[in-house]
Design a protein around this motif. Structure first.
Motif, PDB file in Angstrom:
ATOM      1  N   LEU A 168      18.765  57.461  50.419  1.00 13.17           N
ATOM      2  CA  LEU A 168      18.994  56.283  49.564  1.00 13.17           C
ATOM      3  C   LEU A 168      18.052  56.235  48.360  1.00 13.17           C
ATOM      4  O   LEU A 168      18.072  55.261  47.598  1.00 13.17           O
ATOM      5  CB  LEU A 168      18.827  54.999  50.380  1.00 13.17           C
ATOM      6  N   ALA A 169      17.228  57.260  48.184  1.00  3.91           N
ATOM      7  CA  ALA A 169      16.238  57.254  47.100  1.00  3.91           C
ATOM      8  C   ALA A 169      16.871  57.044  45.715  1.00  3.91           C
ATOM      9  O   ALA A 169      16.401  56.203  44.934  1.00  3.91           O
ATOM     10  CB  ALA A 169      15.421  58.540  47.130  1.00  3.91           C
ATOM     11  N   PRO A 170      17.954  57.778  45.366  1.00  4.04           N
ATOM     12  CA  PRO A 170      18.556  57.541  44.048  1.00  4.04           C
ATOM     13  C   PRO A 170      19.093  56.113  43.899  1.00  4.04           C
ATOM     14  O   PRO A 170      18.975  55.498  42.830  1.00  4.04           O
ATOM     15  CB  PRO A 170      19.693  58.571  43.984  1.00  4.04           C
ATOM     16  N   VAL A 171      19.692  55.599  44.975  1.00  2.56           N
ATOM     17  CA  VAL A 171      20.241  54.238  44.917  1.00  2.56           C
ATOM     18  C   VAL A 171      19.132  53.220  44.736  1.00  2.56           C
ATOM     19  O   VAL A 171      19.238  52.292  43.930  1.00  2.56           O
ATOM     20  CB  VAL A 171      21.042  53.938  46.208  1.00  2.56           C
ATOM     21  N   LEU A 172      18.041  53.378  45.492  1.00  2.00           N
ATOM     22  CA  LEU A 172      16.924  52.446  45.379  1.00  2.00           C
ATOM     23  C   LEU A 172      16.307  52.489  43.983  1.00  2.00           C
ATOM     24  O   LEU A 172      15.931  51.445  43.415  1.00  2.00           O
ATOM     25  CB  LEU A 172      15.853  52.779  46.430  1.00  2.00           C
ATOM     26  N   GLY A 173      16.196  53.683  43.429  1.00  2.00           N
ATOM     27  CA  GLY A 173      15.650  53.808  42.079  1.00  2.00           C
ATOM     28  C   GLY A 173      16.495  53.076  41.057  1.00  2.00           C
ATOM     29  O   GLY A 173      15.973  52.368  40.183  1.00  2.00           O
ATOM     30  N   GLU A 174      17.826  53.225  41.165  1.00  2.00           N
ATOM     31  CA  GLU A 174      18.724  52.542  40.226  1.00  2.00           C
ATOM     32  C   GLU A 174      18.677  51.025  40.420  1.00  2.00           C
ATOM     33  O   GLU A 174      18.685  50.254  39.453  1.00  2.00           O
ATOM     34  CB  GLU A 174      20.152  53.062  40.421  1.00  2.00           C
ATOM     35  N   MET A 175      18.613  50.593  41.688  1.00  2.00           N
ATOM     36  CA  MET A 175      18.549  49.157  41.967  1.00  2.00           C
ATOM     37  C   MET A 175      17.263  48.548  41.415  1.00  2.00           C
ATOM     38  O   MET A 175      17.273  47.447  40.861  1.00  2.00           O
ATOM     39  CB  MET A 175      18.649  48.913  43.476  1.00  2.00           C
ATOM     40  N   ARG A 176      16.157  49.251  41.561  1.00  2.00           N
ATOM     41  CA  ARG A 176      14.896  48.754  41.017  1.00  2.00           C
ATOM     42  C   ARG A 176      14.956  48.643  39.497  1.00  2.00           C
ATOM     43  O   ARG A 176      14.510  47.658  38.908  1.00  2.00           O
ATOM     44  CB  ARG A 176      13.757  49.685  41.423  1.00  2.00           C
ATOM     45  N   ALA A 177      15.504  49.671  38.868  1.00  2.00           N
ATOM     46  CA  ALA A 177      15.598  49.667  37.401  1.00  2.00           C
ATOM     47  C   ALA A 177      16.472  48.524  36.904  1.00  2.00           C
ATOM     48  O   ALA A 177      16.133  47.821  35.943  1.00  2.00           O
ATOM     49  CB  ALA A 177      16.137  51.008  36.904  1.00  2.00           C
ATOM     50  N   GLN A 178      17.610  48.311  37.580  1.00  2.00           N
ATOM     51  CA  GLN A 178      18.530  47.268  37.144  1.00  2.00           C
ATOM     52  C   GLN A 178      17.983  45.862  37.420  1.00  2.00           C
ATOM     53  O   GLN A 178      18.177  44.949  36.626  1.00  2.00           O
ATOM     54  CB  GLN A 178      19.892  47.442  37.826  1.00  2.00           C
ATOM     55  N   SER A 179      17.284  45.692  38.568  1.00  2.00           N
ATOM     56  CA  SER A 179      16.703  44.375  38.844  1.00  2.00           C
ATOM     57  C   SER A 179      15.585  44.065  37.854  1.00  2.00           C
ATOM     58  O   SER A 179      15.416  42.913  37.421  1.00  2.00           O
ATOM     59  CB  SER A 179      16.182  44.312  40.282  1.00  2.00           C
ATOM     60  N   LYS A 180      14.837  45.092  37.469  1.00  2.00           N
ATOM     61  CA  LYS A 180      13.792  44.899  36.466  1.00  2.00           C
ATOM     62  C   LYS A 180      14.406  44.532  35.119  1.00  2.00           C
ATOM     63  O   LYS A 180      13.896  43.648  34.411  1.00  2.00           O
ATOM     64  CB  LYS A 180      12.954  46.174  36.338  1.00  2.00           C
TER      65      LYS A 180
END
Length: 363
Positions: A168-180
């Motif tokens: 899930l690393a790529p998904v978590l990275g994208e989610m963090r970027a979008q929430s930021k």
């Protein structure tokens, strides 16, 4: 109109028929103007009132027949329109209190009419102001309500270590970027709502040398060595205004230049004197902007290219914030750009906002 004395009976009949038609047309025109919702006042070259419609009675407080022939500037001496009329009415007057209605706001303009006459037009914009206020309140309230849940979501995402769930690393990275990014949009919306409802600022000395140095460091951190960033400061002047808001505006222009300038390009930050005051300029060698977009760049969420703007990390609110900050400082933003030739964003500050670096007095 009198018929010529030497006219034949047929000519006289034709003349009288034409006169009646003209008189009827004039009556129709006057009746139509009388029913307009906007105030209309016909003035001579000396601003004596010659005629006005019913809306002028309601919005401007004029009365028949006593106000016919009076000087309009003297008749409205107690209103904000008096100074505008005395100073020549060269530019339209926006958002002024209606003399006939204390709770109404007017947009007023003066047009040339006929031979050395003038036509004053006044439109009630109170309903537009109310709608604009509703929009501002809605944006501010929604932004405030979104702040807490976004903070919670971002906090939980930070607690999850991608190493614990590699798949899930790529998904978590994208989610963090979008929430930021969503958090930054909310913060910019709240800042913009505050600026839109703010009519004045608490003036403080803003030392430009350290501010420009900070803006440059921020640009270099964002660029990460991909651009050549140059600072040219020759104005030898500080500004009078809000340090926080000016920092936001000046850094916004530089961060935009970094985002939209390809790797290897150059960005120049200038602070220099002019005959009218001083200017802060950001010049880049980026993609450039087509002329059709320049007039709308300061609108909120206006994007030239949606995909490019989102990829760069921008919120679409930066230039709108810059415009409102400059308005509060009685400054102007001017944009020069062309596709493939880069862009120049210039903030013009008047003499009243300048201070000598080593003194607290205005220059």
């Amino acid at each position: 109109m009198a018929a010529p004395a030497s006219a034949s009976p047929l000519q006289h009949d034709r003349f009288m028929t034409r006169s009646r038609r003209i008189a009827s047309s004039l009556r129709d025109l006057r009746n139509a103007a009388s029913q307009l919702p906007d105030a209309v006042v016909l003035l001579d070259q000396d601003q004596h009132v010659r005629w006005f419609n019913h809306a002028a009675e309601d919005l401007l407080g004029l009365r028949r027949p006593k106000d016919r022939g009076v000087v309009l500037q003297q008749r409205l001496a107690t209103s904000d329109l008096s100074d505008w009329l005395r100073d020549g009415t060269r530019e339209p007057l926006n958002d002024v209190a209606a003399p006939g209605h204390a709770n109404s706001q007017l947009n007023v303009s003066m047009l040339p009419f006929g031979r050395r006459q003038q036509l004053l037009l006044a439109r009630d914009i109170s309903h537009l102001n109310r709608l604009e206020q509703v929009r501002r309140d809605f944006v501010a309230n929604v932004s405030h309500e979104l702040r807490t849940p976004l903070t919670v979501i971002h906090g939980y995402l930070e607690l999850i270590d991608p190493e614990d769930v590699p798949e899930l690393a790529p998904v978590l990275g994208e989610m963090r970027a979008q929430s930021k990014r969503m958090g930054q949009i909310v913060e910019d919306l709240l800042a913009l709502s505050r600026l839109e409802t703010q009519h004045q600022i608490v003036d403080e000395r803003v030392p430009m040398a350290p501010l420009l140095a900070t803006v440059r460091k921020e640009a270099e951190a964002l660029s990460q060595g991909r651009h050549k960033i140059t600072l040219e400061s020759t104005a030898e002047a500080d500004l009078l205004g809000s340090p926080k808001d000016l920092h936001s505006a000046l850094s916004n222009l530089v961060s935009n230049a970094v985002r939209y300038t390809p790797t290897g390009g150059s960005i120049t930050i200038r602070w220099q004197r002019t005959p009218d005051g001083a200017v802060y300029s950001v010049i880049d060698t980026g993609f450039g902007i087509p002329a059709t977009h320049l007039a709308r760049l300061t609108e909120r969420f206006y994007r030239i290219s949606s995909s490019r703007s989102r990829d760069s990390g921008g919120t679409g609110l930066g230039l709108s914030i810059v415009k409102h900050v400059l308005n509060l400082h009685q400054a102007q933003l001017r944009i020069e750009s062309a596709p493939g030739a880069g862009s120049t964003f210039t903030c013009h500050f008047g003499h009243a906002r300048l201070l000598p670096p080593d003194s607290g007095d205005e220059s």
